[in-house]
Design a protein around this motif. Structure first.
Motif, PDB file in Angstrom:
ATOM      1  N   ASN A  23      84.166  37.012  20.084  1.00 48.94           N
ATOM      2  CA  ASN A  23      84.782  37.049  18.782  1.00 48.94           C
ATOM      3  C   ASN A  23      83.928  35.825  17.927  1.00 48.94           C
ATOM      4  OD1 ASN A  23      86.110  36.613  16.407  1.00 48.94           O
ATOM      5  ND2 ASN A  23      88.180  37.065  17.420  1.00 48.94           N
ATOM      6  N   PRO A  24      82.890  35.915  17.502  1.00 49.04           N
ATOM      7  CA  PRO A  24      82.013  34.949  17.013  1.00 49.04           C
ATOM      8  C   PRO A  24      82.899  33.936  16.079  1.00 49.04           C
ATOM      9  CG  PRO A  24      81.511  37.063  16.113  1.00 49.04           C
ATOM     10  CD  PRO A  24      82.528  37.380  16.982  1.00 49.04           C
ATOM     11  N   ASP A  73      73.177  29.348  14.635  1.00 51.93           N
ATOM     12  CA  ASP A  73      74.160  30.399  14.411  1.00 51.93           C
ATOM     13  C   ASP A  73      74.694  30.534  12.793  1.00 51.93           C
ATOM     14  OD1 ASP A  73      74.142  30.763  16.966  1.00 51.93           O
ATOM     15  OD2 ASP A  73      76.054  29.692  17.382  1.00 51.93           O
ATOM     16  N   GLU A  74      74.779  29.259  12.141  1.00 50.20           N
ATOM     17  CA  GLU A  74      75.278  29.341  10.823  1.00 50.20           C
ATOM     18  C   GLU A  74      74.174  29.650   9.720  1.00 50.20           C
ATOM     19  OE1 GLU A  74      79.208  26.490  11.825  1.00 50.20           O
ATOM     20  OE2 GLU A  74      77.368  25.626  10.914  1.00 50.20           O
ATOM     21  N   ALA A  75      73.279  28.762   9.881  1.00 47.38           N
ATOM     22  CA  ALA A  75      72.036  28.944   8.741  1.00 47.38           C
ATOM     23  C   ALA A  75      71.487  30.466   8.970  1.00 47.38           C
ATOM     24  CB  ALA A  75      70.992  27.845   9.147  1.00 47.38           C
ATOM     25  N   GLU A  76      71.097  30.944  10.196  1.00 47.83           N
ATOM     26  CA  GLU A  76      70.499  32.134  10.232  1.00 47.83           C
ATOM     27  C   GLU A  76      71.361  33.410  10.302  1.00 47.83           C
ATOM     28  OE1 GLU A  76      67.966  32.009  13.902  1.00 47.83           O
ATOM     29  OE2 GLU A  76      66.967  29.822  13.002  1.00 47.83           O
ATOM     30  N   ASP A  77      72.651  33.159  10.565  1.00 50.91           N
ATOM     31  CA  ASP A  77      73.472  34.614  10.709  1.00 50.91           C
ATOM     32  C   ASP A  77      74.485  34.565   9.586  1.00 50.91           C
ATOM     33  OD1 ASP A  77      71.924  36.233  12.382  1.00 50.91           O
ATOM     34  OD2 ASP A  77      72.370  34.677  13.835  1.00 50.91           O
ATOM     35  N   LEU A 169      76.848  39.264  14.322  1.00 45.76           N
ATOM     36  CA  LEU A 169      76.790  37.938  14.669  1.00 45.76           C
ATOM     37  C   LEU A 169      76.996  37.525  16.082  1.00 45.76           C
ATOM     38  CD1 LEU A 169      76.935  35.166  13.110  1.00 45.76           C
ATOM     39  CD2 LEU A 169      79.498  35.629  12.906  1.00 45.76           C
ATOM     40  N   SER A 170      77.755  38.108  16.685  1.00 40.37           N
ATOM     41  CA  SER A 170      77.898  38.296  18.272  1.00 40.37           C
ATOM     42  C   SER A 170      76.571  38.186  18.723  1.00 40.37           C
ATOM     43  CB  SER A 170      79.253  38.925  18.488  1.00 40.37           C
ATOM     44  OG  SER A 170      79.137  38.947  20.063  1.00 40.37           O
ATOM     45  N   LYS A 171      76.068  39.469  18.613  1.00 43.82           N
ATOM     46  CA  LYS A 171      74.623  39.687  19.204  1.00 43.82           C
ATOM     47  C   LYS A 171      73.730  38.515  19.132  1.00 43.82           C
ATOM     48  CE  LYS A 171      71.077  43.300  19.150  1.00 43.82           C
ATOM     49  NZ  LYS A 171      70.708  44.459  18.760  1.00 43.82           N
ATOM     50  N   HIS A 172      73.552  37.997  17.901  1.00 41.51           N
ATOM     51  CA  HIS A 172      72.793  37.082  17.464  1.00 41.51           C
ATOM     52  C   HIS A 172      72.867  35.955  18.314  1.00 41.51           C
ATOM     53  CE1 HIS A 172      70.255  38.914  14.107  1.00 41.51           C
ATOM     54  NE2 HIS A 172      70.446  40.221  14.974  1.00 41.51           N
ATOM     55  N   MET A 173      74.273  35.384  18.270  1.00 37.12           N
ATOM     56  CA  MET A 173      74.752  34.218  18.912  1.00 37.12           C
ATOM     57  C   MET A 173      74.400  34.319  20.387  1.00 37.12           C
ATOM     58  SD  MET A 173      77.893  33.580  16.705  1.00 37.12           S
ATOM     59  CE  MET A 173      78.546  32.014  17.721  1.00 37.12           C
ATOM     60  N   ARG A 177      71.437  32.284  22.976  1.00 38.00           N
ATOM     61  CA  ARG A 177      71.856  31.522  24.182  1.00 38.00           C
ATOM     62  C   ARG A 177      71.240  32.097  25.445  1.00 38.00           C
ATOM     63  NH1 ARG A 177      75.102  30.764  20.037  1.00 38.00           N
ATOM     64  NH2 ARG A 177      75.961  28.944  19.761  1.00 38.00           N
ATOM     65  N   GLY A 178      70.546  33.240  25.390  1.00 34.64           N
ATOM     66  CA  GLY A 178      69.729  33.580  26.523  1.00 34.64           C
ATOM     67  C   GLY A 178      70.594  34.748  27.140  1.00 34.64           C
ATOM     68  N   LEU A 179      71.932  35.057  26.391  1.00 37.16           N
ATOM     69  CA  LEU A 179      73.016  36.083  27.105  1.00 37.16           C
ATOM     70  C   LEU A 179      72.500  37.371  26.553  1.00 37.16           C
ATOM     71  CD1 LEU A 179      75.972  34.019  26.436  1.00 37.16           C
ATOM     72  CD2 LEU A 179      74.746  34.201  28.896  1.00 37.16           C
ATOM     73  N   PRO A 180      72.569  38.399  27.450  1.00 38.77           N
ATOM     74  CA  PRO A 180      72.536  39.820  27.283  1.00 38.77           C
ATOM     75  C   PRO A 180      73.353  40.262  26.085  1.00 38.77           C
ATOM     76  CG  PRO A 180      73.313  39.888  29.462  1.00 38.77           C
ATOM     77  CD  PRO A 180      72.943  38.361  29.056  1.00 38.77           C
ATOM     78  N   ASP A 181      73.271  41.326  25.364  1.00 40.46           N
ATOM     79  CA  ASP A 181      74.292  41.830  24.449  1.00 40.46           C
ATOM     80  C   ASP A 181      75.443  42.462  25.401  1.00 40.46           C
ATOM     81  OD1 ASP A 181      75.377  42.336  22.217  1.00 40.46           O
ATOM     82  OD2 ASP A 181      74.319  44.070  21.770  1.00 40.46           O
TER      83      ASP A 181
END
Ligand SMILES: [Fe+2]
Length: 189
Positions: A23-24, A73-77, A169-173, A177-181
């Motif tokens: 829940n981004p 996170d904020e500026a790009e998404d 948003l969640s996917k990009h965040m 952080r180097g985490l898989p979707d």
């Protein structure tokens, strides 16, 4: 872990839990608690007679590992999604511009803040009066950005962003952080 579980409202004394990335907007809100807490630590460094080395290390780690990612996170998404979804009556353009100005100023001061804290740790000395003033200014910009976002942008984002937007948003965040979707969820882009 569901976003509604009690850990959602943390004390901000640790990095925000990646489990909230489902829940981004909750994650960003929690990041703001974390920022507020670190700003209080920075204010403490700026006013203390002698340098608290542990607090200095905490702040440096936050600056190196958390703040930059949050601002991206904020500026790009988040901001582009808001700009796409909001109506004229939301009148968020001015708010985003003011928030960006504080973020830009914080980012401009960041290398200096980082260098002076690392320098104090290396040489074992205390901060100068000038360095203390820079710290106070930096904390002020970070605090102003989060107050404006909590009061204006996040409530509008909760009302306006679609499920697909939140998914994006969640996917990009997570990726940042180097985490898989999250597995098993359709790509909403
Ligand atoms: Fe923020």
């Amino acid at each position: 872990m569901q976003p509604s579980e009690p850990m959602l409202r943390g004390s901000g004394d640790k990095p925000t839990s990646p489990s909230l990335l489902a829940n981004p907007l909750d994650f960003i809100s929690e990041d703001h608690l974390r920022e507020r807490q670190v700003c209080a630590v920075i204010d403490g460094l700026a006013t203390a007679d002698t340098l608290d080395r542990q607090a200095t290390t905490t702040v440096l780690r936050f600056l190196n590992e958390e703040l930059n990612v949050h601002l991206r996170d904020e500026a790009e998404d988040l901001f582009p999604l808001l700009a796409r979804r909001c109506t004229e009556e939301d009148a968020i353009e001015g708010a985003i511009n003011r928030i960006r100005a504080d973020q830009d100023e914080a980012m401009r001061l960041l290398p200096e803040v980082r260098a002076m804290l690392a320098g104090c740790l290396d040489r074992g000395g205390d901060l100068t009066a000038k360095e203390r003033a820079v710290l106070t200014k930096f904390a002020g910009h970070v605090r102003r950005h989060l107050v404006a976002e909590n009061a204006i942008l996040l409530p509008i984002a909760r009302a306006r962003l679609t499920r697909a937007d939140l998914r994006h948003l969640s996917k990009h965040m997570r990726s940042r952080r180097g985490l898989p979707d999250f597995p098993g969820t359709p790509d909403a882009e």
